[in-house]
Motif scaffolding. Structure first.
Motif, PDB file in Angstrom:
ATOM      1  N   ASN A   1     -10.098   4.232  -3.477  1.00 44.36           N
ATOM      2  CA  ASN A   1     -11.147   5.086  -4.027  1.00 44.36           C
ATOM      3  C   ASN A   1     -11.292   5.101  -5.268  1.00 44.36           C
ATOM      4  OD1 ASN A   1     -12.420   6.306  -1.517  1.00 44.36           O
ATOM      5  ND2 ASN A   1     -10.270   6.673  -0.978  1.00 44.36           N
ATOM      6  N   LEU A   2     -10.458   5.333  -6.192  1.00 51.90           N
ATOM      7  CA  LEU A   2     -10.331   5.549  -7.682  1.00 51.90           C
ATOM      8  C   LEU A   2     -10.705   4.138  -8.572  1.00 51.90           C
ATOM      9  CD1 LEU A   2      -9.925   7.150 -10.178  1.00 51.90           C
ATOM     10  CD2 LEU A   2      -7.442   6.310 -10.225  1.00 51.90           C
ATOM     11  N   THR A   3     -11.707   4.423  -9.450  1.00 56.44           N
ATOM     12  CA  THR A   3     -12.231   3.225 -10.394  1.00 56.44           C
ATOM     13  C   THR A   3     -11.943   3.688 -11.532  1.00 56.44           C
ATOM     14  OG1 THR A   3     -13.562   2.050  -8.690  1.00 56.44           O
ATOM     15  CG2 THR A   3     -13.846   1.532 -10.949  1.00 56.44           C
ATOM     16  N   SER A   4     -11.117   2.982 -12.546  1.00 56.62           N
ATOM     17  CA  SER A   4     -11.075   3.592 -13.884  1.00 56.62           C
ATOM     18  C   SER A   4     -11.376   2.331 -14.772  1.00 56.62           C
ATOM     19  CB  SER A   4      -9.764   4.424 -14.138  1.00 56.62           C
ATOM     20  OG  SER A   4      -8.723   3.319 -13.832  1.00 56.62           O
ATOM     21  N   PRO A   5     -12.636   1.959 -15.317  1.00 56.33           N
ATOM     22  CA  PRO A   5     -12.604   0.642 -15.843  1.00 56.33           C
ATOM     23  C   PRO A   5     -11.997   0.627 -17.215  1.00 56.33           C
ATOM     24  CG  PRO A   5     -14.599   1.922 -15.926  1.00 56.33           C
ATOM     25  CD  PRO A   5     -13.747   2.706 -14.945  1.00 56.33           C
ATOM     26  N   VAL A   6     -11.836   1.567 -17.965  1.00 61.76           N
ATOM     27  CA  VAL A   6     -11.255   1.643 -19.187  1.00 61.76           C
ATOM     28  C   VAL A   6      -9.881   1.968 -19.440  1.00 61.76           C
ATOM     29  CG1 VAL A   6     -13.314   1.887 -20.581  1.00 61.76           C
ATOM     30  CG2 VAL A   6     -11.952   3.868 -19.848  1.00 61.76           C
ATOM     31  N   LEU A   7      -9.086   1.967 -18.158  1.00 62.06           N
ATOM     32  CA  LEU A   7      -7.617   2.361 -17.955  1.00 62.06           C
ATOM     33  C   LEU A   7      -6.869   1.496 -18.860  1.00 62.06           C
ATOM     34  CD1 LEU A   7      -5.694   4.503 -16.607  1.00 62.06           C
ATOM     35  CD2 LEU A   7      -5.399   2.601 -15.001  1.00 62.06           C
ATOM     36  N   GLN A   8      -5.898   2.046 -19.633  1.00 60.63           N
ATOM     37  CA  GLN A   8      -5.011   1.125 -20.329  1.00 60.63           C
ATOM     38  C   GLN A   8      -3.635   1.357 -20.193  1.00 60.63           C
ATOM     39  OE1 GLN A   8      -5.890   2.246 -24.689  1.00 60.63           O
ATOM     40  NE2 GLN A   8      -7.961   1.756 -24.454  1.00 60.63           N
ATOM     41  N   GLN A   9      -3.177   2.526 -19.810  1.00 66.57           N
ATOM     42  CA  GLN A   9      -1.771   2.608 -19.202  1.00 66.57           C
ATOM     43  C   GLN A   9      -1.716   3.266 -17.914  1.00 66.57           C
ATOM     44  OE1 GLN A   9       0.195   5.135 -22.155  1.00 66.57           O
ATOM     45  NE2 GLN A   9      -0.892   4.338 -24.040  1.00 66.57           N
ATOM     46  N   LEU A  10      -0.772   2.630 -17.025  1.00 62.20           N
ATOM     47  CA  LEU A  10      -0.580   3.042 -15.837  1.00 62.20           C
ATOM     48  C   LEU A  10       0.978   3.037 -15.531  1.00 62.20           C
ATOM     49  CD1 LEU A  10      -1.599   3.586 -12.888  1.00 62.20           C
ATOM     50  CD2 LEU A  10      -1.666   1.140 -12.503  1.00 62.20           C
TER      51      LEU A  10
ATOM     52  N   ALA B   1       2.395  11.031  -0.597  1.00 58.79           N
ATOM     53  CA  ALA B   1       1.658  10.007  -0.155  1.00 58.79           C
ATOM     54  C   ALA B   1       0.997  10.325   1.552  1.00 58.79           C
ATOM     55  CB  ALA B   1       2.618   8.668  -0.014  1.00 58.79           C
ATOM     56  N   TRP B   2       0.150   9.650   1.598  1.00 62.26           N
ATOM     57  CA  TRP B   2      -0.667   9.712   2.892  1.00 62.26           C
ATOM     58  C   TRP B   2       0.117   8.921   4.028  1.00 62.26           C
ATOM     59  CZ3 TRP B   2      -2.815   9.356  -1.688  1.00 62.26           C
ATOM     60  CH2 TRP B   2      -3.809  10.106  -1.902  1.00 62.26           C
ATOM     61  N   ASP B   3       0.024   9.746   5.035  1.00 63.75           N
ATOM     62  CA  ASP B   3       0.493   8.764   6.226  1.00 63.75           C
ATOM     63  C   ASP B   3       0.274   7.717   6.636  1.00 63.75           C
ATOM     64  OD1 ASP B   3       2.469  11.317   6.831  1.00 63.75           O
ATOM     65  OD2 ASP B   3       0.879  12.347   7.875  1.00 63.75           O
ATOM     66  N   ASN B   4       0.763   6.743   7.095  1.00 62.04           N
ATOM     67  CA  ASN B   4       0.451   5.498   7.508  1.00 62.04           C
ATOM     68  C   ASN B   4      -0.646   5.536   8.456  1.00 62.04           C
ATOM     69  OD1 ASN B   4       1.807   3.421   5.774  1.00 62.04           O
ATOM     70  ND2 ASN B   4       3.433   3.518   6.813  1.00 62.04           N
ATOM     71  N   ASP B   5      -0.490   6.426   9.221  1.00 62.61           N
ATOM     72  CA  ASP B   5      -1.439   6.493  10.725  1.00 62.61           C
ATOM     73  C   ASP B   5      -2.452   7.116  10.139  1.00 62.61           C
ATOM     74  OD1 ASP B   5       0.716   5.348  12.031  1.00 62.61           O
ATOM     75  OD2 ASP B   5       1.577   7.332  12.766  1.00 62.61           O
ATOM     76  N   ALA B   6      -2.732   7.625   9.103  1.00 67.12           N
ATOM     77  CA  ALA B   6      -4.088   8.567   8.847  1.00 67.12           C
ATOM     78  C   ALA B   6      -5.123   7.395   8.371  1.00 67.12           C
ATOM     79  CB  ALA B   6      -3.804   9.341   7.320  1.00 67.12           C
ATOM     80  N   GLY B   7      -4.950   6.342   8.158  1.00 68.44           N
ATOM     81  CA  GLY B   7      -6.120   5.423   8.032  1.00 68.44           C
ATOM     82  C   GLY B   7      -6.721   5.457   6.338  1.00 68.44           C
ATOM     83  N   VAL B   8      -7.642   4.693   6.084  1.00 71.48           N
ATOM     84  CA  VAL B   8      -8.187   4.661   4.766  1.00 71.48           C
ATOM     85  C   VAL B   8      -9.571   5.229   4.761  1.00 71.48           C
ATOM     86  CG1 VAL B   8      -8.576   3.650   2.437  1.00 71.48           C
ATOM     87  CG2 VAL B   8      -6.664   2.992   3.688  1.00 71.48           C
ATOM     88  N   LEU B   9      -9.982   6.359   4.264  1.00 68.89           N
ATOM     89  CA  LEU B   9     -11.267   6.976   4.228  1.00 68.89           C
ATOM     90  C   LEU B   9     -11.747   6.571   3.024  1.00 68.89           C
ATOM     91  CD1 LEU B   9     -10.743  10.422   6.054  1.00 68.89           C
ATOM     92  CD2 LEU B   9     -11.369   8.434   7.029  1.00 68.89           C
ATOM     93  N   LEU B  10     -12.841   5.792   2.838  1.00 68.34           N
ATOM     94  CA  LEU B  10     -13.577   5.523   1.773  1.00 68.34           C
ATOM     95  C   LEU B  10     -14.467   6.627   1.072  1.00 68.34           C
ATOM     96  CD1 LEU B  10     -14.279   1.693   2.441  1.00 68.34           C
ATOM     97  CD2 LEU B  10     -12.406   2.807   0.899  1.00 68.34           C
ATOM     98  N   ASN B  11     -14.168   7.100   0.002  1.00 64.10           N
ATOM     99  CA  ASN B  11     -15.176   8.072  -0.628  1.00 64.10           C
ATOM    100  C   ASN B  11     -14.948   7.604  -2.197  1.00 64.10           C
ATOM    101  OD1 ASN B  11     -16.853  10.189  -1.332  1.00 64.10           O
ATOM    102  ND2 ASN B  11     -15.328  11.525  -1.345  1.00 64.10           N
ATOM    103  N   PRO B  12     -15.423   6.582  -2.550  1.00 64.39           N
ATOM    104  CA  PRO B  12     -15.169   6.053  -4.143  1.00 64.39           C
ATOM    105  C   PRO B  12     -15.619   6.856  -5.022  1.00 64.39           C
ATOM    106  CG  PRO B  12     -16.258   4.146  -2.547  1.00 64.39           C
ATOM    107  CD  PRO B  12     -16.396   5.727  -1.802  1.00 64.39           C
ATOM    108  N   PHE B  13     -14.942   6.997  -5.980  1.00 65.58           N
ATOM    109  CA  PHE B  13     -15.450   7.768  -7.408  1.00 65.58           C
ATOM    110  C   PHE B  13     -15.014   6.959  -8.598  1.00 65.58           C
ATOM    111  CE2 PHE B  13     -11.571   9.322  -5.883  1.00 65.58           C
ATOM    112  CZ  PHE B  13     -10.574   9.549  -7.019  1.00 65.58           C
ATOM    113  N   VAL B  14     -15.546   7.450  -9.650  1.00 64.01           N
ATOM    114  CA  VAL B  14     -15.272   6.663 -10.880  1.00 64.01           C
ATOM    115  C   VAL B  14     -14.941   7.763 -12.044  1.00 64.01           C
ATOM    116  CG1 VAL B  14     -16.159   5.079 -12.549  1.00 64.01           C
ATOM    117  CG2 VAL B  14     -16.895   4.756 -10.189  1.00 64.01           C
TER     118      VAL B  14
END
Length: 503
Positions: free
Chosen positions: A330-339, A290-303
């Motif tokens: 950042n992740l988008t998975s529009p047809v995701l069925q199982q997580l 997992a990312w460090d809490n202090d790292a912040g969220v860098l937005l680089n969206p992908f599908v």
């Protein structure tokens, strides 16, 4: 007097003194007769041995002539050989040197008779299959057999495993002859498994890997290792299982992969960049820090448009506090069925608000599994309100999320104007090793609000807005004590056809 009582010199003196005249002449005649008799016996033995071997050959020939296998055509016999080899290759490899090649069945069949040997040597199918090579075996015999086996398997595709027997105590010395033979048949690789770090030796120019479909890499790489382009030119490569701490050392054609299992314990920052290239994935399994809490969220969206199955196991960072926000933001998975989301934290891992946003971007999600997550009942309630297609929910070791609010949220009130059905398609709930403040009445109300027998369901004036329960399993760590009335109620629901288990 016993001769043993005399010393050796006295014994021979007495024999010489009393020897009859002419004894030497008579002894020579007897010796010649004995030697002649021995010669005649040896001659008879040789003749009998030849006769015995001849009769043994006759017996073997007659038995073979009487055997049903003699009547089998060569092609049928070859198919029997192939079945025997396939069964044997599924067995555990023994410690014998040649058995590590999977050759033992072939060699045994080829040793029966000249006809079988010719049949085995002339059929390349006998030498194909899953072949495990010990790349640290420098024995001349092993190298020769390995090269011969790879040569005889042509033109069939190969499933190869490159490993070593045991190198826990010292680094292995690799056999360049074995590696050269492996690289020489690269055009026929169908699957390749690398279990030891030979990346620095795989630098020779390679042809196009036209048959390679699957690759498995499970090694510990070094920062000094060169980057190898071994797997880049493989147009059919679609399945990859990579366990590597320096992912940049062995780049893959990420854009064409449809299945990826990726384990990385060091460089989390490169994960999102790699995933942004995996646009054709249908199945993805990640084991990452997992990312460090202090790292912040860098937005680089992908599908990832075709992703249907996603499993993520988050490991604890060195700082102790981690976040999943960069991944789900950042992740988008529009047809995701199982997580499936799992946390390997010393303390239960967190889920961030970005996870809810991710669920909103996955409207077709049908199955959700969360293990060892430190979320409360309000967060879980929000999850249920944002999964309209959810059919199966599994929670394990989520100790703070269950309560009256959870069961009330899933209690459907038909016709109520202020009742918005959460997870209306939900049919299955599995709550394992959970803890929460709820009562038997909460469970009963939730179940009955979404349960109808076949007769009751048919008699309804209109189909309900929620799905009928199929399977409910609740296992708590609190040792929930069930009243007799509750036990009887559970039995009644089970008799009606509901799979209901509460422990």
């Amino acid at each position: 007097m016993d001769a043993s009582a005399l010393d050796s010199a006295s014994f021979y003196d007495i024999v010489a003194a009393f020897a009859p005249p002419g004894l030497e002449r008579q002894a020579r005649v007897l010796l010649a007769e004995a030697e002649a008799a021995l010669t005649r016996i040896d001659t008879q033995i040789k003749a009998l041995t030849v006769a015995r071997d001849f009769q043994r050959g006759r017996i073997a020939a007659l038995k073979y002539a009487m055997s049903p296998v003699r009547l089998l055509p060569s092609d049928v016999l070859a198919e029997i050989f192939l079945d025997t080899i396939d069964v044997s290759r599924n067995l555990q490899y023994s410690s014998a040197p040649l058995s590590n090649l999977g050759l033992t069945p072939v060699l045994r069949l080829a040793s029966v008779c000249a006809h079988w040997r010719q049949l085995a040597l002339c059929d390349p199918r006998m030498w194909r299959g899953d072949i495990r090579l010990n790349v640290a075996n420098v024995s001349a015999t092993y190298c020769e057999i390995a090269g011969l086996m790879l040569q005889r398997s042509s033109p069939h595709p190969l499933d190869l495993t490159l490993g070593v027997k045991d190198h826990r105590y010292k680094p292995p010395a690799f056999s360049m002859e074995v590696l050269s033979a492996v690289l020489g048949c690269a055009q026929r690789w169908k699957s390749l498994r690398i279990e030891t770090n030979v990346l620095h030796l795989l630098k020779a120019p390679l042809p196009r890997l036209e048959r390679l479909e699957r690759v498995f890499v499970e090694i510990v790489s070094r920062s000094t290792d060169p980057t190898t382009s071994l797997l880049l030119d493989a147009p059919l490569l679609a399945h990859a299982r990579i366990t590597l701490n320096h992912l940049e050392k062995i780049p893959l054609p990420w854009t064409q992969l449809v299945e990826l299992v990726l384990t990385n314990g060091d460089n989390t920052s490169s994960i999102l960049n790699i995933l942004s290239e995996c646009t054709a994935l249908r199945t993805l399994e990640l084991n990452i820090i997992a990312w460090d809490n202090d790292a912040g969220v860098l937005l680089n969206p992908f599908v990832i448009c075709n992703l249907h199955q996603l499993s993520v196991n988050f490991m604890q960072p060195d700082s102790g506090d981690g976040t999943t926000a960069p991944f789900f933001a950042n992740l988008t998975s529009p047809v995701l069925q199982q997580l499936k989301v799992t946390f390997e934290f010393l303390d239960n891992g967190p889920l961030d608000p970005e996870f809810i946003s991710f669920l909103r971007r996955s409207p077709q999600l049908q199955s959700l599994s969360i293990t060892e997550c430190d979320m409360d009942s309000a967060f879980l309630s929000t999850i249920l309100l944002n999964t309209p297609s959810l059919e199966s929910l599994q929670l394990a070791c989520c100790f703070h999320c269950l309560g009256q609010e959870f069961f009330q949220r899933l209690t459907y009130t038909n016709g109520a104007t202020n009742s918005f059905p959460a997870a209306p398609r939900l049919r299955e709930i599995y709550l394992e090793s959970c803890r929460g403040d709820f009562r038997e009445e909460n469970v009963m109300d939730m179940v009955l609000s979404r349960w109808w027998t076949d007769a009751q369901l048919t008699a309804l004036p209109a189909p309900p807005l929620v799905a009928r329960w199929n399977d409910i399993s609740i296992s708590t760590v609190d040792g929930m004590q069930k009243t007799d009335e509750f036990k009887a109620w559970i039995s009644s629901r089970c008799e009606e056809g509901l799979k209901l288990y509460i422990h």
